[in-house]
Enzyme design. Structure first.
Site, short mmCIF file in Angstrom:
data_model
loop_
_atom_site.label_atom_id
_atom_site.label_comp_id
_atom_site.label_asym_id
_atom_site.label_seq_id
_atom_site.Cartn_x
_atom_site.Cartn_y
_atom_site.Cartn_z
N GLY A 87 0.74 -1.11 0.02
CA GLY A 87 0.00 0.06 -0.02
C GLY A 87 0.69 1.30 0.12
O GLY A 87 0.40 2.51 -0.39
N GLN A 88 2.02 1.12 0.25
CA GLN A 88 2.98 2.20 0.36
C GLN A 88 3.38 2.84 -0.82
O GLN A 88 3.75 4.16 -1.16
CB GLN A 88 4.31 2.05 1.16
CG GLN A 88 5.31 1.38 0.39
CD GLN A 88 5.20 -0.18 0.23
OE1 GLN A 88 4.05 -0.72 0.21
NE2 GLN A 88 6.33 -0.99 0.36
N GLY A 89 3.11 1.88 -2.12
CA GLY A 89 3.29 2.51 -3.34
C GLY A 89 4.48 2.02 -4.10
O GLY A 89 5.13 2.41 -5.06
N SER A 90 5.22 0.94 -3.57
CA SER A 90 6.52 0.69 -4.07
C SER A 90 6.30 0.25 -5.62
O SER A 90 7.21 0.35 -6.49
CB SER A 90 7.23 -0.61 -3.34
OG SER A 90 6.41 -1.59 -3.18
N ALA A 123 11.42 -1.67 7.15
CA ALA A 123 12.70 -1.14 7.26
C ALA A 123 13.12 0.31 6.52
O ALA A 123 14.13 0.54 6.03
CB ALA A 123 14.04 -2.24 7.24
N ALA A 152 16.83 9.24 -4.30
CA ALA A 152 15.74 9.04 -3.49
C ALA A 152 16.56 8.01 -2.34
O ALA A 152 17.08 7.34 -2.35
CB ALA A 152 14.56 8.22 -4.10
N LYS A 153 15.80 8.34 -1.16
CA LYS A 153 16.01 7.37 0.07
C LYS A 153 14.44 7.25 0.64
O LYS A 153 13.57 7.86 0.21
CB LYS A 153 17.00 8.10 0.86
CG LYS A 153 16.64 9.36 1.54
CD LYS A 153 17.68 9.79 2.43
CE LYS A 153 17.63 11.03 2.67
NZ LYS A 153 18.76 11.73 3.73
N GLY A 195 9.22 5.82 5.08
CA GLY A 195 7.88 5.42 5.82
C GLY A 195 8.07 5.40 7.09
O GLY A 195 7.21 6.06 7.99
N GLU A 196 9.17 4.66 7.88
CA GLU A 196 9.31 5.01 9.46
C GLU A 196 9.57 5.96 9.82
O GLU A 196 9.11 6.64 10.96
CB GLU A 196 10.04 3.80 9.88
CG GLU A 196 9.50 2.49 9.49
CD GLU A 196 10.66 1.38 9.75
OE1 GLU A 196 10.66 0.38 10.43
OE2 GLU A 196 11.64 1.39 8.67
#
Lengths: 154, 343
Positions: free
Chosen positions: B47-50, B87, B284-285, B288-289
Site C-alpha cells: 500500500g505504500q506504493g513501491s 525497514a 531517493a531514499k 516510511g518509518e
C-alpha cells in the site's frame, strides 16, 4: 431459512442460517468480496455497506434482518469503466494505500454525499469517523471526499 | 480551560535492516517487442506504493510511461527475493536493484540500436516517448516496439537480472563504532495542540512535517506516507497502549485499543525536502518509518508549551496529564511557574 435479499438492484433467493451475518452472506454466498471484514465487532467500518442509503456495519446485521431493505455494496457503486466520482477522486488523489478500508470509506462517504452534497470538512470527518484507516492518516481521504462533492455538485 | 501550545520534534533514522544484516534486493527486467517492459521483484507493495515507484523508475529509464511497465511482485515462483517490505528500504534498496536491472537491459538495447543505426557508440542513442533513435537526428528513429520486434527476429533479447546490497556493517560491541545504516533519513515536525485542563484531553490541531526524502519519486505518495505516519504518531503519543497482564493482552480490540479516527488526526502540512542521496535511485531514499519519529516529541513538547507539564511516558493520556496538572498546582500553586513535572 429461506430469504430474499435485494443487493445492488438485484434480487437473490438464498438459504441462510438464522444467525448468519449479512457480511458473510455477501462475501461467501454472493461472492461480493469487495466488502471486507476487519474487526468483526462494529468498530472498524471495513464491512460498511448501505442499507436503504444508510451506512451500516454488515458484521452487526443478520442476513435475515436485511430482508425487505435495499442493500448496496461497493460492487454496486461503480466499476472500472464507470467509476463513481468518489472512486475516481480516491484514485486520483492517492487516498488509497493498502486499500482494505477503502470500500467501507467509499460507502460511508456516499451515504454522506447522498444526504448532504456540500459537506464541510468537519462534517466529512464526522461521517468518516466510524471507518478506521491505518495507512493514509485520513488526509487524502478527506480531500478526496471534498473533490467528489465538488464534482457531484457540477 | 482550553490552552494551546506548540512543540518541535526532530528525528533521524537509519534506513535498511542495518547492523551488518544482509540487505539485498533483486530485480529481473525484460523489454518486450510491443514497446512495454516487465519488472519482476520479490518486493511486495503493501500500500505504500513501491510497485508504482518501480514502474516510474523503469519508465524514466526507457522513455516510456509508467503504465507501459508491468510490475510483478511477491511471487516466489517467478520473482527474485528482495527481502521484506520493512525497514524503510524498498524505494531505496529495491529501487536501486530495479534501476540497475533496467539500465543493464537498456544498455544491450542501445548497443543493438547503435548497430542498427550505424552509430559507432551507444552513447548517441536515446529512448524517448516510446521511440528509439539517434540523438539530434529526428530522421533516424523508430518506435521502440519495432526495434525490439526486429531484434527478436534476429534472436536478440533484452533481459537482465540485477541486485543491490545496502551498505551496512555491524556495530562494534565494545566501542559502539561502525557504520550500521545507510542512508539516514531526517525530519522535523511542529505540532500545535489544545489541552483541556478540566479533562486532560489533548486535541492535535495541526502538524507541519518537513522530511528529507532525497528525491520525491512520487510526491503524492510521499505526502501519503507522511500523513499516515503522523496519524500513527498521534496515536502513539496520545492513545495507543498495549495493556499486558501476565502475558495476555487485555485490550485486543479497537474498542479498547484506540487508534486515531478521522476526527483525531490534525490538519497536516507536508514540506518535502529534496537533498539528493547520491547512492539512491535518482537520489531517493526511504521515508516510511522516519516520518513517525518526530511526531511524538512534537506533540509532547506542545503539551508542555500549553500547560507546563512534562509527560515522560507514552501515551500522554488525559489521566496522566490531569495527574501532572494536579501535581504542578500542589507544588507551585495555581498559575505557578512552569516547571518540569515527571508524570
Amino acid at each position: 431459512m429461506n430469504i430474499e435479499l435485494r443487493v445492488n438492484e438485484q434480487d437473490f433467493r438464498l438459504v441462510v442460517e438464522p444467525d448468519e451475518r449479512l457480511l458473510d452472506v455477501l462475501r461467501n454466498r454472493l461472492g461480493l468480496i469487495g466488502t471486507k471484514e476487519g474487526c468483526g465487532e462494529g468498530e472498524c467500518g471495513a464491512c460498511t455497506i448501505l442499507m436503504d442509503g444508510k451506512a451500516v456495519n454488515s458484521c452487526l446485521v443478520l442476513a435475515a434482518q436485511a430482508v425487505g431493505h435495499e442493500l448496496m455494496t461497493i460492487e454496486g457503486v461503480g466499476d472500472r469503466l464507470h467509476p463513481h466520482p468518489l472512486q475516481k477522486s480516491f484514485v486520483e488523489l492517492g487516498a488509497v494505500q493498502c486499500g482494505f478500508c477503502t470500500p467501507g470509506m467509499i460507502l460511508s462517504a456516499k451515504a454522506l454525499l447522498d444526504r448532504n452534497s456540500q459537506p464541510s470538512e468537519e462534517e466529512i470527518k464526522e461521517a468518516m469517523s466510524g471507518n478506521l484507516c491505518r495507512c493514509t492518516g485520513y488526509d487524502k481521504i478527506v480531500k478526496a471526499v471534498q473533490r467528489a462533492a465538488e464534482e457531484v455538485a457540477r | 480551560m482550553k490552552k494551546r501550545g506548540i512543540g518541535l520534534g526532530c528525528g533521524w533514522y537509519g534506513t535498511g535492516y542495518g547492523n551488518g544484516f544482509p540487505d539485498v534486493s533483486s530485480a529481473f527486467v525484460e523489454i518486450h517487442d510491443d514497446g512495454s517492459a516487465t519488472v519482476s521483484t520479490g518486493a511486495v507493495d503493501v500500500g505504500q506504493g513501491s510497485s508504482t515507484v518501480f514502474a516510474q523508475i523503469a519508465a524514466e529509464e526507457l522513455g516510456l510511461e509508467p503504465q507501459d511497465i508491468t510490475v510483478i511482485t511477491g511471487d516466489t515462483d517467478t520473482t527474485p527475493d528482495s527481502g521484506t517490505s520493512a525497514a524503510t528500504r524498498h524505494t531505496y534498496n529495491t529501487g536501486n536493484a530495479v534501476l540497475k536491472a533496467v539500465r543493464e537491459a537498456k544498455e544491450r538495447l542501445l548497443d543493438h540500436a547503435a548497430h542498427e543505426f550505424s552509430c559507432t557508440s551507444a552513447q548517441g542513442i536515446e529512448l524517448k516517448e516510446g521511440w528509439i533513435g539517434v540523438i539530434g537526428d529526428p530522421s533516424r528513429r523508430q518506435p521502440l516496439a519495432d526495434m525490439v520486434f526486429q531484434a527478436r527476429l534476429h534472436g536478440e533479447r533484452f533481459i537482465s537480472a540485477e541486485s543491490s546490497t545496502a551498505r551496512t556493517t555491524p556495530v562494534d560491541r565494545e566501542n559502539g563504532q561502525g557504520a550500521p545504516y545507510w542512508p539516514y533519513a531526517f525530519g522535523a515536525q511542529v505540532a500545535e495542540v489544545e489541552v483541556d485542563t478540566e479533562t486532560g484531553l489533548v486535541q492535535v490541531l495541526r502538524i507541519i512535517a518537513a522530511h528529507d526524502v532525497g528525491r520525491a519519486i512520487n510526491p503524492t505518495q510521499v505526502e501519503g506516507q507522511i500523513a499516515g505516519a503522523v496519524a500513527q504518531g498521534v496515536g502513539y503519543a496520545l492513545m495507543e497502549e498495549v495493556e499486558l497482564h501476565e502475558g495476555v493482552i487485555k485490550n485486543p480490540a479497537f474498542s479498547s485499543y484506540l487508534i486515531p479516527t478521522a476526527l483525531d488526526v490534525p490538519n497536516i502540512q507536508t514540506i518535502i525536502v529534496e537533498e539528493e542521496e547520491i547512492t539512491g535511485p535518482y537520489g531517493a531514499k526511504g521515508l516510511g518509518e522516519p516520518a513517525m519519529v518526530p511526531t511524538l516529541a512534537a506533540v509532547v513538547n506542545a503539551i508542555y508549551d500549553a500547560v507546563g507539564v512534562r509527560i515522560t511516558s507514552l501515551p500522554a493520556t488525559p489521566e496522566k496529564i490531569l495527574a501532572a496538572l494536579v501535581e504542578k498546582e500542589r507544588t507551585f500553586g495555581e498559575g505557578g511557574m512552569r516547571q518540569n513535572i515527571d508524570s
